[in-house]
Each structure stands twice: as structure tokens, then as C-alpha cells.
Design an enzyme around this catalytic site. Structure first.
Site, PDB file in Angstrom:
ATOM      1  N   ARG A 170       1.195   6.387  -2.820  1.00  0.00           N
ATOM      2  CA  ARG A 170       0.202   7.140  -2.045  1.00  0.00           C
ATOM      3  C   ARG A 170       0.799   7.600  -0.730  1.00  0.00           C
ATOM      4  O   ARG A 170       1.865   7.149  -0.305  1.00  0.00           O
ATOM      5  CB  ARG A 170      -1.018   6.259  -1.764  1.00  0.00           C
ATOM      6  CG  ARG A 170      -0.711   5.038  -0.914  1.00  0.00           C
ATOM      7  CD  ARG A 170      -1.934   4.430  -0.280  1.00  0.00           C
ATOM      8  NE  ARG A 170      -1.651   3.166   0.381  1.00  0.00           N
ATOM      9  CZ  ARG A 170      -1.082   3.041   1.568  1.00  0.00           C
ATOM     10  NH1 ARG A 170      -0.704   4.115   2.233  1.00  0.00           N
ATOM     11  NH2 ARG A 170      -0.872   1.859   2.104  1.00  0.00           N
TER      12      ARG A 170
ATOM     13  N   PHE B 215      -4.148  -2.787   5.106  1.00  0.00           N
ATOM     14  CA  PHE B 215      -4.635  -4.046   4.532  1.00  0.00           C
ATOM     15  C   PHE B 215      -5.906  -3.792   3.736  1.00  0.00           C
ATOM     16  O   PHE B 215      -6.762  -3.004   4.141  1.00  0.00           O
ATOM     17  CB  PHE B 215      -4.936  -5.063   5.637  1.00  0.00           C
ATOM     18  CG  PHE B 215      -5.666  -6.287   5.143  1.00  0.00           C
ATOM     19  CD1 PHE B 215      -4.991  -7.279   4.445  1.00  0.00           C
ATOM     20  CD2 PHE B 215      -7.031  -6.435   5.350  1.00  0.00           C
ATOM     21  CE1 PHE B 215      -5.665  -8.399   3.970  1.00  0.00           C
ATOM     22  CE2 PHE B 215      -7.710  -7.547   4.886  1.00  0.00           C
ATOM     23  CZ  PHE B 215      -7.024  -8.533   4.193  1.00  0.00           C
TER      24      PHE B 215
ATOM     25  N   ILE C 162       1.462   1.514   6.132  1.00  0.00           N
ATOM     26  CA  ILE C 162       1.008   0.203   5.671  1.00  0.00           C
ATOM     27  C   ILE C 162      -0.454  -0.021   6.060  1.00  0.00           C
ATOM     28  O   ILE C 162      -0.912   0.421   7.118  1.00  0.00           O
ATOM     29  CB  ILE C 162       1.895  -0.920   6.253  1.00  0.00           C
ATOM     30  CG1 ILE C 162       1.616  -2.256   5.541  1.00  0.00           C
ATOM     31  CG2 ILE C 162       1.712  -1.041   7.772  1.00  0.00           C
ATOM     32  CD1 ILE C 162       2.639  -3.330   5.868  1.00  0.00           C
TER      33      ILE C 162
ATOM     34  N   CYS D  99      -1.494   1.370   9.599  1.00  0.00           N
ATOM     35  CA  CYS D  99      -1.229   2.791   9.362  1.00  0.00           C
ATOM     36  C   CYS D  99      -0.122   3.332  10.260  1.00  0.00           C
ATOM     37  O   CYS D  99      -0.021   4.539  10.496  1.00  0.00           O
ATOM     38  CB  CYS D  99      -2.508   3.613   9.525  1.00  0.00           C
ATOM     39  SG  CYS D  99      -3.804   3.127   8.368  1.00  0.00           S
TER      40      CYS D  99
END
Length: 264
Positions: A104, A110, A108, A203
Site C-alpha cells: 500500500r 498501527f 508505517i 505515518c
């Protein structure tokens, strides 16, 4: 003419009819199949998305929306910015989390319990959307949900993906588009354990906080499942789907699809 060619022709004709009647201001039935899956392991959900996206590309199924949550999981986008994980990978097991690499967009992030996740498997060509418009509508979906609870959210500033409440991020976006078919999607923080975000640069944006609907609203929240269904309704309104087909046996069908993938 082969069967796939016939399906392609029929879908092309149906799309043309849809845009013709829409241009006349006439109501056109647009269907979305909704799968409510509960808590799903990330890898199983990824395999299911890949299977459904291929089926959608081959015109074997209608637009589909997966509604679910994940156990504690960190995911990295196709740029593989694992340097934004702030603890050694060897310590993830100790905090009960997994790490997965994906194709995607985005950095990064969570995923965990009490976070509403929607994965749209839809044809952008059939609904006349480009990639940017698609992302903007995902933002609008989460902004609309936040507004239902008196929370003013907005898209991020330049270079800031997702949806924000002031300087605090409440919703993440990471999508994949292949052959005009979408997968992955959005994650909206209802009331997750925000301590997990301390182990990453969310992000890839440093010096910004992460928040949740629970933290931002003065309203007593209903059960998480209700909030997740409200997010589905917001998605349907924003994207113009007026016929939701709820997959009542979604978890059973999901088990069948993932087990069939393991066998093949």
C-alpha cells in the site's frame, strides 16, 4: 468471444448507462456488498483483499467493503520505511504486536482493537473516480463520522496524510490501486490503546500526536460495533452507494476463502 470479454463488455455498457442516467439527475441503484468480519489477523485479511481485488478486476463480483479490526499490528507501506519503527523488531513480541510489510501507499502505522478499519475493494473506473478523488472521499468519510460526535476534523496539511483534529491525527489512510481496483483503505481511531503509537513515527510525521474519538468528544460513545457501522454508512453516503448488501455470513465465507487459498 470469451467469457471474461463478455463480462468486460457488459460492465462497460452498465457503466455508460449509469453515467447517462446520473447526468439526467435520475436516481441510479448503486450496490455495495459489506462484509463485517470482526477481529482478523492481518495476513489473512491481506490474502482476502488480494482474492477479492482479483475477482473484482475480472468482473466476478460487485464492489465490496470489508469492515474489521486487527490484533495489535504495525504495517509498513511499499516504501519500506521501517526506520520509523522506534523499537527493535525483536521486542515486538513482548508488547504483543506483529510487523508486516505491504504494497500500500503511506508510511508505517498501527492497527489494533477499537480501531475501525474499512478496506474498499471497488472499481474506480466504474464510479468515475481518480486516485486523488478517491483519497479525498476517504478523508470525507472519516470527517463526517467525527462530526457526528461534535469533533471537527479536517484533511492534513501539505505532506500530512490522513485526517486530523488540530495537530492530532485521528484517522490514517493507506491505499493500493491496481488496474483501477482499490484495496487497503482507512483506519479510524475509536478508542485504541494509543501507547502503541509511541513505538513508531506515525505515518512518518514526527512531532505530531495521535488521538481518538474517545479522547476528542464530549459525547458518551456507543459500543464500538455501532461506531463502525456508522463509519460504513458515512462511506456509503460519500461514495454514493444507495443499496448496501450486508454479508450476514461474512465470517464463515471469509474462513472458506482463506482456507481455499491455503489449499491452492
Amino acid at each position: 468471444m470469451s467469457v471474461p470479454s463478455i463480462f468486460t463488455l457488459l460492465y462497460g455498457v452498465s457503466s455508460s448507462i449509469f453515467f447517462f442516467f446520473s447526468s439526467l439527475g435520475m436516481r441510479v441503484l448503486r450496490s455495495l456488498e459489506v462484509w463485517k468480519l470482526g477481529v482478523v489477523n492481518y495476513i489473512d485479511a491481506l490474502k482476502l483483499q488480494e482474492k477479492l481485488a482479483l475477482d473484482r478486476k475480472l468482473h466476478k463480483r460487485r464492489d465490496t467493503l470489508l469492515s474489521l479490526q486487527h490484533p495489535p499490528t504495525y504495517t509498513v507501506g511499499k516504501r519500506q520505511t521501517v526506520h520509523n519503527l522506534l523499537i527493535p523488531q525483536s521486542e515486538l513480541e513482548a508488547i504483543g504486536a506483529e510487523l508486516h510489510y505491504t504494497q500500500r501507499g503511506g508510511d508505517i502505522t498501527f492497527h489494533g482493537p477499537r480501531q475501525a478499519i474499512l478496506y474498499p475493494i471497488i472499481s474506480l473506473r466504474d464510479i468515475g473516480l481518480g486516485a486523488r478523488s478517491f483519497v479525498e472521499k476517504i478523508e470525507s468519510t472519516m470527517i463526517e463520522l467525527a462530526a457526528m460526535y461534535g469533533v471537527k476534523a479536517c484533511p492534513g496539511q501539505s505532506g500530512e496524510t490522513g485526517v486530523w483534529v488540530g495537530e492530532r491525527k485521528i484517522g490514517a489512510i493507506g491505499v493500493r490501486i491496481s488496474g483501477g481496483i482499490t484495496s487497503h483503505g482507512m483506519a479510524f481511531n475509536i478508542d485504541p490503546d494509543l501507547s502503541y503509537f509511541r513505538h513508531i513515527v506515525p505515518c512518518g510525521i514526527a512531532d505530531k500526536d495521535v488521538t481518538s474519538l474517545r479522547r476528542e468528544t464530549d459525547v458518551v460513545l456507543p459500543e464500538g460495533e455501532i461506531v463502525q457501522e456508522q463509519l460504513i454508512s458515512c462511506f456509503a453516503r460519500v461514495f454514493g452507494y444507495n443499496n448496501l448488501i450486508w454479508k450476514e455470513d461474512a465470517s464463515v465465507h471469509f474462513d472458506y476463502e482463506t482456507e481455499r487459498d491455503r489449499v491452492t
